[in-house]
Write an enzyme that holds these catalytic residues in place. Structure first.
Site, mmCIF file in Angstrom:
data_model
loop_
_atom_site.group_PDB
_atom_site.id
_atom_site.type_symbol
_atom_site.label_atom_id
_atom_site.label_comp_id
_atom_site.label_asym_id
_atom_site.label_seq_id
_atom_site.Cartn_x
_atom_site.Cartn_y
_atom_site.Cartn_z
ATOM 1 N N GLU A 44 -13.771 -45.657 5.569
ATOM 2 C CA GLU A 44 -12.549 -45.767 6.362
ATOM 3 C C GLU A 44 -11.533 -44.792 5.789
ATOM 4 O O GLU A 44 -11.150 -44.902 4.624
ATOM 5 C CB GLU A 44 -11.966 -47.179 6.282
ATOM 6 N N ASP A 55 -0.243 -53.709 5.642
ATOM 7 C CA ASP A 55 -0.698 -53.328 4.305
ATOM 8 C C ASP A 55 0.220 -53.830 3.204
ATOM 9 O O ASP A 55 1.442 -53.877 3.349
ATOM 10 C CB ASP A 55 -0.825 -51.803 4.215
#
Length: 255
Positions: A44, A55
């Site tokens: 990724e 995040d």
């Protein structure tokens, strides 16, 4: 079958997330082949964004530094094109919708295909609002991977099972990414709930930071996703030897 879903056929899939351009482009170009060599099945590539809502602090800081280095979606595409010549495992972009939308959905998907990217994950784009980019992705032969969380309704699970290609990204807990010592005790029941509806491979991410956690999750999932711990090790050891050791340990725990 796509290159992404094919990566789940022979063994439990080890998926590694890194932020493109953290701490610099040169490190990204060294790190990705090293990840493959030590047992990663899917990469990724994180497209840095100024407001990464999903995040935690590790990836936020990595995104900030990459942006300071001038990393844009265009730069990420160029990096992917270089990596295509160095690795044989599939690459997936992970990025927020705003920069991709501003770049142009059709243009982005076409350039992904040219650069050797097999699909992408957009954590802030609900599947019910993804028609435009889904069409562009299909036209370019790309998978679009959607996320589910333990709080997802049965209706959302059905929608993602109908829309997601490659695999389904299962978020281990509500909240943001980041290495954590403890994962939810009821994680297996969440995965099994999704499996009753979905036919795609199921990969679990958010919070996995040890081989022991990976081994436990692999008992009931098809793969694991690790990101924050990799970035932490990159920060503390620019030689990348600690990353290589960590990935080997994860691979051994899954096999």
């Amino acid at each position: 079958m796509s290159r992404i879903s094919d990566a789940f056929q022979k063994r439990k899939s080890l998926i590694a997330y890194i932020t493109v351009g953290y701490p610099d482009i040169e490190t990204t170009l060294r790190l990705v082949p090293l990840l493959e060599e030590n047992g990663v099945d899917i990469i990724e590539l994180g497209i840095p964004f100024s407001d990464p809502l999903a995040d935690g602090v590790t990836i936020q800081n990595a995104s900030y530094q990459a942006l300071q280095n001038g990393v844009t979606p265009e730069v990420c595409l160029s990096v992917a094109a270089l990596l295509k010549e160095k690795i044989s495992i599939p690459m997936v972009f992970m990025g927020y919708y705003n920069p991709i939308y501003n770049y142009g959905l059709t243009k982005f998907c076409q350039k992904c295909a040219t650069a050797g990217v097999s699909g992408f994950i957009i954590p802030d784009l609900p599947p019910g609002e993804a028609q435009d980019i889904d069409f562009a992705a299909r036209e370019a032969g790309l998978d679009i991977i959607f996320l589910l969380a333990p709080t997802s309704t049965d209706e959302r699970i059905k929608l993602v099972a109908a829309k997601s290609r490659g695999f389904i990204y299962l978020v281990s807990h509500s909240g943001v990414t980041g290495a954590t010592a403890n994962l939810p005790a009821d994680l297996s029941s969440f995965v099994n709930r999704v499996r009753k509806t979905a036919r795609q491979p199921l990969a679990v991410g958010f919070g996995i930071s040890t081989p022991e956690q990976a081994q436990n999750i692999a008992k009931f999932s098809d793969g694991i996703i690790v990101g924050s711990r990799i970035l932490q090790l990159v920060q503390t050891d620019p030689s990348l030897e600690k990353v290589a050791t960590f990935i080997r340990q994860l691979r051994q725990s899954l096999d």
